[in-house]
Scaffold this motif. Structure first.
Motif, PDB file in Angstrom:
ATOM      1  N   ASN A  59       0.850  -1.199   0.000  1.00  0.00           N
ATOM      2  CA  ASN A  59       0.000   0.000   0.000  1.00  0.00           C
ATOM      3  C   ASN A  59       0.886   1.250   0.000  1.00  0.00           C
ATOM      4  O   ASN A  59       2.085   1.163  -0.291  1.00  0.00           O
ATOM      5  CB  ASN A  59      -0.956  -0.026   1.198  1.00  0.00           C
ATOM      6  CG  ASN A  59      -0.245  -0.247   2.522  1.00  0.00           C
ATOM      7  OD1 ASN A  59       0.973  -0.340   2.582  1.00  0.00           O
ATOM      8  ND2 ASN A  59      -1.007  -0.333   3.596  1.00  0.00           N
ATOM      9  N   LEU A  60       0.339   2.405   0.301  1.00  0.00           N
ATOM     10  CA  LEU A  60       1.127   3.643   0.297  1.00  0.00           C
ATOM     11  C   LEU A  60       2.305   3.530   1.257  1.00  0.00           C
ATOM     12  O   LEU A  60       2.162   2.997   2.361  1.00  0.00           O
ATOM     13  CB  LEU A  60       0.246   4.828   0.710  1.00  0.00           C
ATOM     14  CG  LEU A  60      -0.944   5.167  -0.200  1.00  0.00           C
ATOM     15  CD1 LEU A  60      -1.711   6.343   0.371  1.00  0.00           C
ATOM     16  CD2 LEU A  60      -0.488   5.454  -1.616  1.00  0.00           C
ATOM     17  N   THR A  61       3.448   4.043   0.846  1.00  0.00           N
ATOM     18  CA  THR A  61       4.649   3.966   1.677  1.00  0.00           C
ATOM     19  C   THR A  61       4.411   4.583   3.051  1.00  0.00           C
ATOM     20  O   THR A  61       4.885   4.070   4.058  1.00  0.00           O
ATOM     21  CB  THR A  61       5.822   4.685   0.984  1.00  0.00           C
ATOM     22  OG1 THR A  61       5.978   4.170  -0.334  1.00  0.00           O
ATOM     23  CG2 THR A  61       7.110   4.481   1.753  1.00  0.00           C
ATOM     24  N   SER A  62       3.662   5.655   3.093  1.00  0.00           N
ATOM     25  CA  SER A  62       3.378   6.336   4.359  1.00  0.00           C
ATOM     26  C   SER A  62       2.492   5.507   5.282  1.00  0.00           C
ATOM     27  O   SER A  62       2.360   5.823   6.464  1.00  0.00           O
ATOM     28  CB  SER A  62       2.716   7.687   4.086  1.00  0.00           C
ATOM     29  OG  SER A  62       1.543   7.527   3.310  1.00  0.00           O
ATOM     30  N   GLU A  63       1.891   4.430   4.769  1.00  0.00           N
ATOM     31  CA  GLU A  63       1.031   3.557   5.571  1.00  0.00           C
ATOM     32  C   GLU A  63       1.723   2.258   5.968  1.00  0.00           C
ATOM     33  O   GLU A  63       1.139   1.427   6.667  1.00  0.00           O
ATOM     34  CB  GLU A  63      -0.259   3.247   4.799  1.00  0.00           C
ATOM     35  CG  GLU A  63      -1.118   4.472   4.526  1.00  0.00           C
ATOM     36  CD  GLU A  63      -2.364   4.152   3.709  1.00  0.00           C
ATOM     37  OE1 GLU A  63      -2.586   2.961   3.398  1.00  0.00           O
ATOM     38  OE2 GLU A  63      -3.099   5.088   3.376  1.00  0.00           O
ATOM     39  N   HIS A  64       2.958   2.061   5.517  1.00  0.00           N
ATOM     40  CA  HIS A  64       3.667   0.805   5.791  1.00  0.00           C
ATOM     41  C   HIS A  64       3.818   0.525   7.279  1.00  0.00           C
ATOM     42  O   HIS A  64       3.604  -0.600   7.735  1.00  0.00           O
ATOM     43  CB  HIS A  64       5.052   0.821   5.135  1.00  0.00           C
ATOM     44  CG  HIS A  64       5.025   0.595   3.659  1.00  0.00           C
ATOM     45  ND1 HIS A  64       6.167   0.473   2.904  1.00  0.00           N
ATOM     46  CD2 HIS A  64       3.997   0.443   2.792  1.00  0.00           C
ATOM     47  CE1 HIS A  64       5.840   0.279   1.641  1.00  0.00           C
ATOM     48  NE2 HIS A  64       4.526   0.262   1.547  1.00  0.00           N
ATOM     49  N   LEU A  65       4.219   1.527   8.043  1.00  0.00           N
ATOM     50  CA  LEU A  65       4.463   1.318   9.472  1.00  0.00           C
ATOM     51  C   LEU A  65       3.194   0.876  10.187  1.00  0.00           C
ATOM     52  O   LEU A  65       3.207  -0.110  10.937  1.00  0.00           O
ATOM     53  CB  LEU A  65       5.015   2.592  10.114  1.00  0.00           C
ATOM     54  CG  LEU A  65       5.291   2.496  11.621  1.00  0.00           C
ATOM     55  CD1 LEU A  65       6.368   1.464  11.907  1.00  0.00           C
ATOM     56  CD2 LEU A  65       5.693   3.860  12.190  1.00  0.00           C
ATOM     57  N   LYS A  66       2.112   1.598   9.957  1.00  0.00           N
ATOM     58  CA  LYS A  66       0.840   1.249  10.596  1.00  0.00           C
ATOM     59  C   LYS A  66       0.397  -0.157  10.204  1.00  0.00           C
ATOM     60  O   LYS A  66      -0.014  -0.959  11.055  1.00  0.00           O
ATOM     61  CB  LYS A  66      -0.238   2.261  10.185  1.00  0.00           C
ATOM     62  CG  LYS A  66      -1.610   1.973  10.769  1.00  0.00           C
ATOM     63  CD  LYS A  66      -2.650   2.960  10.240  1.00  0.00           C
ATOM     64  CE  LYS A  66      -4.040   2.595  10.761  1.00  0.00           C
ATOM     65  NZ  LYS A  66      -5.090   3.508  10.211  1.00  0.00           N
ATOM     66  N   THR A  67       0.501  -0.470   8.926  1.00  0.00           N
ATOM     67  CA  THR A  67       0.095  -1.787   8.429  1.00  0.00           C
ATOM     68  C   THR A  67       0.958  -2.886   9.029  1.00  0.00           C
ATOM     69  O   THR A  67       0.461  -3.929   9.459  1.00  0.00           O
ATOM     70  CB  THR A  67       0.189  -1.835   6.890  1.00  0.00           C
ATOM     71  OG1 THR A  67      -0.590  -0.786   6.334  1.00  0.00           O
ATOM     72  CG2 THR A  67      -0.305  -3.177   6.364  1.00  0.00           C
ATOM     73  N   LEU A  68       2.266  -2.649   9.063  1.00  0.00           N
ATOM     74  CA  LEU A  68       3.194  -3.644   9.598  1.00  0.00           C
ATOM     75  C   LEU A  68       2.934  -3.901  11.080  1.00  0.00           C
ATOM     76  O   LEU A  68       2.965  -5.057  11.534  1.00  0.00           O
ATOM     77  CB  LEU A  68       4.633  -3.163   9.382  1.00  0.00           C
ATOM     78  CG  LEU A  68       5.762  -4.175   9.558  1.00  0.00           C
ATOM     79  CD1 LEU A  68       5.519  -5.427   8.737  1.00  0.00           C
ATOM     80  CD2 LEU A  68       7.091  -3.545   9.189  1.00  0.00           C
ATOM     81  N   LYS A  69       2.639  -2.857  11.827  1.00  0.00           N
ATOM     82  CA  LYS A  69       2.330  -3.022  13.252  1.00  0.00           C
ATOM     83  C   LYS A  69       1.056  -3.836  13.443  1.00  0.00           C
ATOM     84  O   LYS A  69       0.985  -4.701  14.321  1.00  0.00           O
ATOM     85  CB  LYS A  69       2.174  -1.647  13.918  1.00  0.00           C
ATOM     86  CG  LYS A  69       3.486  -0.934  14.189  1.00  0.00           C
ATOM     87  CD  LYS A  69       3.241   0.403  14.891  1.00  0.00           C
ATOM     88  CE  LYS A  69       4.553   1.069  15.281  1.00  0.00           C
ATOM     89  NZ  LYS A  69       4.319   2.375  15.962  1.00  0.00           N
TER      90      LYS A  69
END
Length: 293
Positions: A59-69
């Motif tokens: 998904n969007l790079t800026s959403e990677h952290l939230k998604t990964l968590k």
């Protein structure tokens, strides 16, 4: 093996098409904010029940952290591939719950693979690394200024083309950036830089410069290496390497392979050697943070 793809933009679609051609993947589900017809979509509430073995975050790079968590909290002992770059800026995220990798698939390009195996132990006085591309030609289904790349959270030239930072260390080991230039040189309708120039050094490279741009009409991806006795020019787009020892020139050509499919096959078969891991993905962002601010 069951796979889950999170995000079905142009990159997510590439992952989907590749996974469909791998025999060990028996089932694929897609989690996306914008469902499309004829794709096996799944609701977020049903992801845990689906219980995928292999998860691709695209998904969007800026959403990677939230998604990964979220995924990391939901599952344990899963295989996770995060599309590069890992995040849009540095975060000190750590996890031992799942196997997390970053999609720097160019490590499996035959030219990069050859340099890693046969050239990486040599020392060079100078290296020139360049990547020139044209953002307007990246996607045919959307205007470039509406893409994630054009947004502030998209990352700009260096993050979008961070393969160069990855394979530089992958081939030649740890390096240090001494000088950097970050500019927006053109009138492209983007909120980020479109040009980077880095100068640095390492134990194997006495001096190197790396140039990245996303506005050139002539696309190229070159690595030039030189010392007193040799000159090497590796052309990644043309799948060939030229060698010159001062007396003669000879050329080595390589067969083109699908590096994206290759990284999927390696992860699925649990052959993790040479795949960018979480620590390495964070290290790239850490280097960018140090010379960008």
């Amino acid at each position: 093996m069951k796979a889950l793809i999170i995000g079905l933009g142009s990159v997510g679609l590439k992952h989907y098409n590749q996974l469909r051609g791998i025999n060990s993947i028996k089932k694929i589900k897609v989690l996306s904010k914008r469902p499309k017809k004829n794709f096996p979509f799944i609701d977020k509430k049903n992801v845990k029940i689906y219980d995928p073995d292999y998860i691709i975050i695209s998904n969007l790079t800026s959403e990677h952290l939230k998604t990964l968590k979220e995924i990391n909290k939901l599952f344990i002992n899963k295989l996770i591939l995060v599309e590069k770059p890992l995040f849009h800026k540095f975060y000190n995220f750590n996890s031992k719950r799942n196997k997390i990798f970053i999609c720097y698939n160019m490590r499996f390009h035959p030219v990069i693979d050859y340099l890693k195996k046969h050239v990486s132990k040599k020392k060079f006085d100078y290296a020139s690394i360049s990547c020139s591309t044209n953002l307007k030609k990246w996607r045919t289904n959307i205007k470039y200024y509406r893409s994630n790349t054009s947004k502030k959270t998209g990352g700009g030239a260096l993050l979008e083309l961070s393969h160069e930072l990855d394979y530089l260390e992958y081939i030649f080991g740890n390096y240090e950036i001494k000088y950097s230039v970050k500019k927006k040189l053109t009138k492209l309708k983007i909120a980020n830089d479109d040009f980077y120039h880095l100068i640095g050094t390492s134990k194997k490279l006495k001096y190197f410069d790396l140039k990245v741009s996303i506005f050139d009409n002539k696309e190229e991806r070159l690595i030039k290496l030189s010392n007193e006795n040799n000159f090497i020019e590796a052309d990644i787009l043309k799948n060939k390497i030229k060698f010159f020892d001062g007396k003669k020139i000879y050329e080595k050509k390589f067969q083109k392979i699908d590096t994206l499919k290759e990284i999927h096959k390696k992860i699925i078969s649990k052959k993790f050697l040479n795949i960018c891991n979480l620590k390495e993905g964070k290290k790239i962002l850490g280097k960018i943070r140090r010379f960008e601010y």
